[in-house]
Motif scaffolding. Sequence first.
Motif, short mmCIF file in Angstrom:
data_model
loop_
_atom_site.label_atom_id
_atom_site.label_comp_id
_atom_site.label_asym_id
_atom_site.label_seq_id
_atom_site.Cartn_x
_atom_site.Cartn_y
_atom_site.Cartn_z
N LEU A 212 0.83 -1.20 0.00
CA LEU A 212 0.00 0.00 0.00
C LEU A 212 0.87 1.26 0.00
O LEU A 212 0.54 2.25 -0.67
CB LEU A 212 -0.92 0.00 1.22
N SER A 213 1.98 1.22 0.73
CA SER A 213 2.90 2.37 0.75
C SER A 213 3.48 2.63 -0.62
O SER A 213 3.62 3.79 -1.04
CB SER A 213 4.03 2.12 1.76
N ILE A 214 3.85 1.58 -1.34
CA ILE A 214 4.38 1.74 -2.70
C ILE A 214 3.36 2.42 -3.59
O ILE A 214 3.67 3.37 -4.33
CB ILE A 214 4.79 0.37 -3.28
N GLU A 215 2.13 1.96 -3.49
CA GLU A 215 1.07 2.49 -4.35
C GLU A 215 0.71 3.93 -4.01
O GLU A 215 0.57 4.78 -4.90
CB GLU A 215 -0.17 1.59 -4.22
N LYS A 216 0.57 4.23 -2.73
CA LYS A 216 0.03 5.53 -2.31
C LYS A 216 1.09 6.58 -1.97
O LYS A 216 0.83 7.77 -2.07
CB LYS A 216 -0.88 5.34 -1.09
N ILE A 217 2.28 6.12 -1.53
CA ILE A 217 3.30 7.06 -1.07
C ILE A 217 4.46 7.13 -2.05
O ILE A 217 4.75 8.19 -2.62
CB ILE A 217 3.83 6.67 0.33
N TYR A 218 5.14 6.01 -2.25
CA TYR A 218 6.37 6.02 -3.04
C TYR A 218 6.13 6.38 -4.51
O TYR A 218 7.04 6.83 -5.19
CB TYR A 218 7.08 4.66 -2.96
#
Length: 450
Positions: free
Chosen positions: A353-359
Motif C-alpha cells: 500500500l505504501s508503494i502504491e500511495k506514497i512512493y
Amino acid sequence: MQWEELLSLKRQGDTNKRLRKEQEETRLGFEVDYDRIIFSSSFRSLQDKTQVIPLSKTDFVHTRLTHSMEVSVVGRSLGRIVGKKILEKHPYLKEVHGYRFNDFGAIVAAAALAHDIGNPPFGHSGEKAIGAFFKSGEGEAYKELLSPKEYQDLTDFEGNANGFKILTESRDGVQGGLRLSYATLGAFTKYPKGSLPKKPTSHIADKKFGFFQSEQDVFTDVASELNLIQTRTGEDISYARHPLSFLVEAADDICYTIIDFEDGINLGLIEEEYALEYLIKLVKDSINTQKYGELKTREDRISYLRALAINTLIGEATRVFTQNEEAILKGEFSTSLLDRSRYTAQVNDIIKLSIEKIYRSKEVTEKEIAGYAIVERLLAVFCKAALRRYRGKETHYDTLVLSLIPEKYLHNFNTPYHCLLGVSCFVASLTDGRVVGIYNKINGGQVGGS
C-alpha cells in the motif's frame, strides 16, 4: 563465528588489544562509537536529506536524520533483548570476557544510527541517478578508463558502500575515519562483498554490496579481526554477515515499514480509516480495544497503533534471531529476520500500500525527476573537471568548479577511478538544499526550491 571475536573493540590503528573487562564503565568503547557518529558532519547533513516524502513546509515528515535516530532506538532495544538471551546461553561471555547485554544494544544502536550516512540526496533515486549517469549517461564514456569492478562501483553506486567509506576512510591527520570499533563496523555492513559478482545468489548478504574497491583492504582487515566466515576467495571476496547486522536491518525494516506508512496517513496520501485497518491486523493480538476506542484524535490513534506495531515486530525479530542463532553464526541464515516473521503477510500488505500511495505519489515522483536532472548535471561538470586535473589539463573554469568540492574529496585524485568515485561521493554527501544551490550556481540561474 564466535561471539567473543564478533564483539571486538579494536579500532583502526590500534597496536594494543582492547579488552572488554578493562573498559571504563562510564564510557564504554561501543558507546563512544555512537557519540562519534552523532557529532560527525556526515550524520548532521541527514537533517536535510529526503527519507521518502519530500521535505514539507507545512507538515512534519521524516528526514534521513529523524529516520536514523528512530532506527537507532529500535536497534538498541533489539540488541539489548538479544544480548540478554545470548549471555544467558553463553555465560562465559560475561564471566570470562566481561560483556554485558547493553554492549549488544550499544553496537546495534551505533550501527543503526549510521546506516544511512552514505545515502545521496533525493532518497534512493539519488543512488539510481548516480548509477544511471555512468551506465547510460555521459559517464558511460569513462568505462574504458576503469576496471570492471571499478566501473561497477559507479554504475551501481551504493549508499551502504559510501557509508563504509565515510566511517573508515583515512586522510592526512585523520587515521581510520571516525575510528569506530570493528564490532560496530561489522554490524553496519549488511552486504559484506564487493560490487562484483552482482547478486550471485539469493542470500540476503548478496543482495547489494558493502564496500567500494577503494575500501576492500580496510574491510578485509575488519573481517579478519571479527573472524567472519569467508564465502568467496580469490578476486571476488565476500563474507558471511556479522550476526548483529541482521538486527540493524530489522530495525530499519521495522521503521520504514511503519513510520513511512504513518507519514503517508498524516499527509493524507492514505485514507485514515483504510490505513488503520492494516495496522490493526498487525497488532490484533496485543491491542487494547477499550483504550483504542477512547482515543478521539487521528494523531492519538495512529501513535497508539504505531507503538504497538513496532513493539510487535521487535518481539518477532528477536524471536527469529534467537531461534536461529546457530545458523546465523554459521552464515547459513539467508533471509532478513522479518521475512521469517509470523507477520510477514501483514508487513507485505503495508509495504504494498505504501508503494502504491506514497512512493509513487505525484510529490515523490516529481522530486525524483528533478533529482535525476540535477545529479546528472553536477556529475557531468565535476567529472570532466576532475579528470582534466588528473591529466594536467585543468582550465580556469575547472579550477573554479573544483573549488566547490571540499579538500577531503580531492586529496586522492591519483587515478581515474579515484577521481570519479571522489566526485560521486561528494555529490552523495550534499543535502537536498545544497545540491540545488550548487546546480543553480553552475547553471547561472534558478530551479525550484529545495
